[in-house]
Scaffold this active site. Structure first.
Site, mmCIF file in Angstrom:
data_model
loop_
_atom_site.group_PDB
_atom_site.id
_atom_site.type_symbol
_atom_site.label_atom_id
_atom_site.label_comp_id
_atom_site.label_asym_id
_atom_site.label_seq_id
_atom_site.Cartn_x
_atom_site.Cartn_y
_atom_site.Cartn_z
ATOM 1 N N GLU A 17 0.806 -1.226 0.000
ATOM 2 C CA GLU A 17 0.000 0.000 0.000
ATOM 3 C C GLU A 17 0.844 1.284 0.000
ATOM 4 O O GLU A 17 0.576 2.212 -0.772
ATOM 5 C CB GLU A 17 -0.948 0.007 1.215
ATOM 6 C CG GLU A 17 -1.806 1.250 1.250
ATOM 7 C CD GLU A 17 -2.759 1.342 2.453
ATOM 8 O OE1 GLU A 17 -2.609 0.585 3.426
ATOM 9 O OE2 GLU A 17 -3.658 2.202 2.382
ATOM 10 N N SER A 47 4.147 20.578 -2.941
ATOM 11 C CA SER A 47 3.035 21.411 -2.452
ATOM 12 C C SER A 47 1.927 20.562 -1.826
ATOM 13 O O SER A 47 1.233 21.022 -0.916
ATOM 14 C CB SER A 47 2.452 22.255 -3.600
ATOM 15 O OG SER A 47 1.909 21.431 -4.611
ATOM 16 N N GLY A 86 4.221 22.349 -9.987
ATOM 17 C CA GLY A 86 4.573 20.998 -10.434
ATOM 18 C C GLY A 86 5.086 20.128 -9.296
ATOM 19 O O GLY A 86 4.489 20.094 -8.207
ATOM 20 N N ASP A 130 3.587 -5.456 -13.757
ATOM 21 C CA ASP A 130 3.510 -6.168 -15.032
ATOM 22 C C ASP A 130 2.506 -5.449 -15.924
ATOM 23 O O ASP A 130 2.057 -4.348 -15.596
ATOM 24 C CB ASP A 130 3.105 -7.631 -14.781
ATOM 25 C CG ASP A 130 1.840 -7.713 -13.941
ATOM 26 O OD1 ASP A 130 1.144 -6.689 -13.765
ATOM 27 O OD2 ASP A 130 1.542 -8.815 -13.429
ATOM 28 N N HIS A 138 0.009 13.175 -8.325
ATOM 29 C CA HIS A 138 -0.881 14.254 -7.883
ATOM 30 C C HIS A 138 -0.102 15.527 -7.541
ATOM 31 O O HIS A 138 -0.599 16.629 -7.756
ATOM 32 C CB HIS A 138 -1.726 13.784 -6.696
ATOM 33 C CG HIS A 138 -2.784 12.803 -7.073
ATOM 34 N ND1 HIS A 138 -4.082 12.880 -6.618
ATOM 35 C CD2 HIS A 138 -2.752 11.714 -7.888
ATOM 36 C CE1 HIS A 138 -4.794 11.884 -7.117
ATOM 37 N NE2 HIS A 138 -4.005 11.154 -7.882
ATOM 38 N N ASP A 157 -5.810 -4.638 -11.013
ATOM 39 C CA ASP A 157 -5.499 -5.858 -11.771
ATOM 40 C C ASP A 157 -5.276 -6.982 -10.772
ATOM 41 O O ASP A 157 -5.327 -6.746 -9.554
ATOM 42 C CB ASP A 157 -4.339 -5.663 -12.772
ATOM 43 C CG ASP A 157 -2.943 -5.632 -12.142
ATOM 44 O OD1 ASP A 157 -2.823 -5.772 -10.904
ATOM 45 O OD2 ASP A 157 -1.971 -5.463 -12.894
ATOM 46 N N ASP A 208 6.772 19.916 -6.663
ATOM 47 C CA ASP A 208 7.387 20.829 -5.690
ATOM 48 C C ASP A 208 7.039 20.496 -4.240
ATOM 49 O O ASP A 208 7.380 21.243 -3.326
ATOM 50 C CB ASP A 208 6.959 22.276 -5.996
ATOM 51 C CG ASP A 208 5.444 22.459 -5.923
ATOM 52 O OD1 ASP A 208 4.723 21.448 -5.710
ATOM 53 O OD2 ASP A 208 4.972 23.600 -6.079
ATOM 54 N N ASP A 225 -9.563 3.015 -2.548
ATOM 55 C CA ASP A 225 -10.082 3.084 -1.180
ATOM 56 C C ASP A 225 -11.320 3.960 -1.106
ATOM 57 O O ASP A 225 -12.164 3.776 -0.236
ATOM 58 C CB ASP A 225 -9.052 3.762 -0.246
ATOM 59 C CG ASP A 225 -7.944 2.830 0.176
ATOM 60 O OD1 ASP A 225 -8.114 1.601 0.067
ATOM 61 O OD2 ASP A 225 -6.898 3.339 0.612
ATOM 62 N N HIS A 244 -1.184 1.869 -12.736
ATOM 63 C CA HIS A 244 -2.382 1.201 -12.222
ATOM 64 C C HIS A 244 -2.225 -0.318 -12.178
ATOM 65 O O HIS A 244 -3.144 -1.026 -11.765
ATOM 66 C CB HIS A 244 -3.633 1.648 -13.021
ATOM 67 C CG HIS A 244 -4.102 3.025 -12.649
ATOM 68 N ND1 HIS A 244 -5.187 3.644 -13.229
ATOM 69 C CD2 HIS A 244 -3.629 3.914 -11.722
ATOM 70 C CE1 HIS A 244 -5.364 4.845 -12.688
ATOM 71 N NE2 HIS A 244 -4.423 5.033 -11.781
HETATM 72 C C1 HEM Z 1 -4.938 10.066 -15.860
HETATM 73 C C2 HEM Z 1 -5.941 9.824 -15.116
HETATM 74 C C3 HEM Z 1 -5.973 9.113 -13.802
HETATM 75 C C4 HEM Z 1 -7.107 8.908 -13.073
HETATM 76 C C5 HEM Z 1 -8.514 9.360 -13.435
HETATM 77 C C6 HEM Z 1 -6.720 8.162 -11.894
HETATM 78 C C7 HEM Z 1 -7.595 7.793 -10.887
HETATM 79 C C8 HEM Z 1 -7.267 7.018 -9.802
HETATM 80 C C9 HEM Z 1 -8.196 6.640 -8.747
HETATM 81 C C10 HEM Z 1 -9.646 7.049 -8.675
HETATM 82 C C11 HEM Z 1 -7.509 5.874 -7.869
HETATM 83 C C12 HEM Z 1 -8.068 5.243 -6.587
HETATM 84 C C13 HEM Z 1 -7.829 6.160 -5.405
HETATM 85 C C14 HEM Z 1 -8.507 5.633 -4.152
HETATM 86 O O1 HEM Z 1 -9.715 5.461 -4.165
HETATM 87 O O2 HEM Z 1 -7.799 5.368 -3.152
HETATM 88 C C15 HEM Z 1 -6.163 5.755 -8.354
HETATM 89 C C16 HEM Z 1 -5.168 5.049 -7.726
HETATM 90 C C17 HEM Z 1 -3.865 5.071 -8.114
HETATM 91 N N1 HEM Z 1 -3.309 5.814 -9.141
HETATM 92 FE FE1 HEM Z 1 -4.336 6.806 -10.580
HETATM 93 N N2 HEM Z 1 -5.381 7.921 -11.922
HETATM 94 C C18 HEM Z 1 -4.863 8.496 -13.057
HETATM 95 C C19 HEM Z 1 -3.531 8.533 -13.409
HETATM 96 C C20 HEM Z 1 -2.506 8.055 -12.633
HETATM 97 C C21 HEM Z 1 -1.107 8.300 -12.877
HETATM 98 C C22 HEM Z 1 -0.569 9.116 -14.039
HETATM 99 C C23 HEM Z 1 -0.404 7.676 -11.896
HETATM 100 C C24 HEM Z 1 1.077 7.592 -11.655
HETATM 101 C C25 HEM Z 1 1.976 7.787 -12.551
HETATM 102 C C26 HEM Z 1 -1.374 7.018 -11.041
HETATM 103 C C27 HEM Z 1 -1.059 6.214 -9.971
HETATM 104 C C28 HEM Z 1 -1.973 5.601 -9.155
HETATM 105 C C29 HEM Z 1 -1.619 4.631 -8.135
HETATM 106 C C30 HEM Z 1 -0.234 4.071 -7.870
HETATM 107 C C31 HEM Z 1 -2.808 4.318 -7.466
HETATM 108 C C32 HEM Z 1 -2.986 3.356 -6.295
HETATM 109 C C33 HEM Z 1 -2.807 4.018 -4.972
HETATM 110 C C34 HEM Z 1 -2.922 3.006 -3.847
HETATM 111 O O3 HEM Z 1 -3.138 1.819 -4.091
HETATM 112 O O4 HEM Z 1 -2.804 3.436 -2.701
HETATM 113 N N3 HEM Z 1 -2.622 7.291 -11.506
HETATM 114 N N4 HEM Z 1 -6.029 6.471 -9.520
HETATM 115 CA CA LIG Z 2 0.078 -5.792 -11.745
HETATM 116 CA CA LIG Z 3 2.733 20.298 -6.593
#
Ligand code: HEM
Ligand SMILES: [Ca+2]
Ligand SMILES: [Ca+2]
Length: 336
Positions: free
Chosen positions: A38, A67, A63, A197, A49, A190, A65, A178, A172
């Protein structure tokens, strides 16, 4: 330039990287507990973010930074940042104790987190960011219920092409939700959330048949198997004519996916900075263990017939194999 020798005997190109060796080791032991779990996942998410609070035309934040930590009172209240407060609670005191900036703890931390996830590439990693001077405004982080056009426009505003957006979504593969449905928190995107992967690209291409929890929620669509959670945005990216072929190319080629992700992550980590102002400490980032497989697989009970073909120029091949056994529920990612 002669190489410098650090206290632990490691030699580095830039002596300033020596200070980050104990930081790296403490992140692994104290924050990530040695696993691609996690906290490692959350650190990769905050890397996105924090950095995406940026516009090439200005006015949307500094960016990468820090913040998100320095101005957490403001940014953590934005709905797209729901859940980020937990990792901020870990990284903020850690950065202060280690004497590094919030921007560095996030981006260096993300690269170290990835090194614990089998299959992840080494991401070229810089340090030396100063402190944030202002919060990012609301609206810089995409929501999973935003249309593809809207997400692509926001990402283009920060400097990313559609192909780069899809590459970043390899993240992802090590992810769970959560906040959309808290009753089934830690439900992954996944079947292999501990492995970097390309399963997420294959599994999101499968026909959705069920909701893993209690019906549908905003930003959620049907997933192909019990326990698995599918974001509406991932589903649409896999099927939109602008992004479907890139999506499929990653489902079919794990090495390509890892390479494109790595390049895009470095770009993300440099938003708001000139590379020449920072120090490259990539050489102290460990290489993750290899992925246990080279190819994606169909989860038990699924075949090529369950693929929703979307790329118009290349058919999904029939060569990938199905995991043995009966359909099982995807396990939640343990809480840390
Ligand atoms: C581009 C549109 C994207 C959308 C709409 C999106 C949306 C989301 C949402 C809704 C979650 C679940 C958050 C929660 O309920 O706890 C999530 C998890 C996550 N996102 Fe994205 N995401 C995007 C792009 C990205 C990018 C670019 C990255 C990293 C380079 C990223 C990395 C992650 C990771 C690692 C998690 C899992 C966090 C955890 O398991 O604690 N996402 N994302
Ligand atoms: Ca995987
Ligand atoms: Ca920032």
């Amino acid at each position: 330039m002669p190489r410098s020798t650090c206290a632990d005997g490691t030699t580095v190109q830039n002596a300033a990287c020596c200070a980050f060796i104990p930081v790296r080791d403490a992140l692994i032991s104290d924050i990530f507990e040695g696993t691609c779990g996690e906290n490692a996942h959350s650190t990769v998410r905050i890397a996105f973010h924090d950095a995406i609070g940026f516009s090439t035309s200005g006015g949307k934040g500094g960016g990468a930074d820090g913040s998100m930590i320095a101005f957490g009172d403001t940014e953590l209240a934005f709905s797209a940042n729901a859940g980020i407060d937990e990792i901020v609670d870990d990284l903020m005191p850690f950065a202060i104790q280690q004497g590094i900036s919030f921007g560095d703890v996030i981006q260096f931390g993300s690269s170290v987190a990835l090194s614990l996830c089998p299959g992840a590439p080494v991401v070229q990693t810089f340090v030396g960011r100063g402190n944030a001077t202002a919060p990012a405004p609301d609206g810089t982080v995409p929501d999973p219920f935003n249309p593809v056009s809207m997400i692509l426009a926001r990402m283009a505003d920060a400097g990313f092409s559609p192909d780069e957006v899809i590459a970043l979504l390899a993240s992802h593969s090590i992810a769970a939700q959560d906040e959309i449905e808290p009753n089934i928190n830690r439900s992954p995107f996944d079947s292999t959330p501990g492995v970097f992967d390309n399963q997420v690209f294959l599994e999101v291409q499968l026909r959705g048949t069920l909701f893993p929890g209690n019906g549908s929620h905003e930003g959620e669509v049907e997933s192909p198997m019990p326990g698995e959670f599918r974001l509406q945005s991932d589903h649409e990216f896999a099927r939109d004519s602008r992004t479907a072929c890139t999506w499929q190319s990653f489902a079919l080629n794990q090495a390509l996916m890892a390479q494109k992700f790595s390049t895009a992550m470095t770009k993300l980590s440099l938003l708001g900075h000139s590379q020449s102002d920072l120090i490259d400490c990539t050489e102290i980032i460990p290489q993750a263990p290899p992925s246990p497989r080279k190819q994606a697989f169909f989860p038990a009970g699924q075949t090529h017939d369950d693929i929703e073909q979307a790329c118009a120029t290349q058919a999904f091949p029939t060569t990938l194999s199905t995991q043995a056994g009966a359909t099982t529920s995807v396990a939640r990612v343990p809480e840390q």
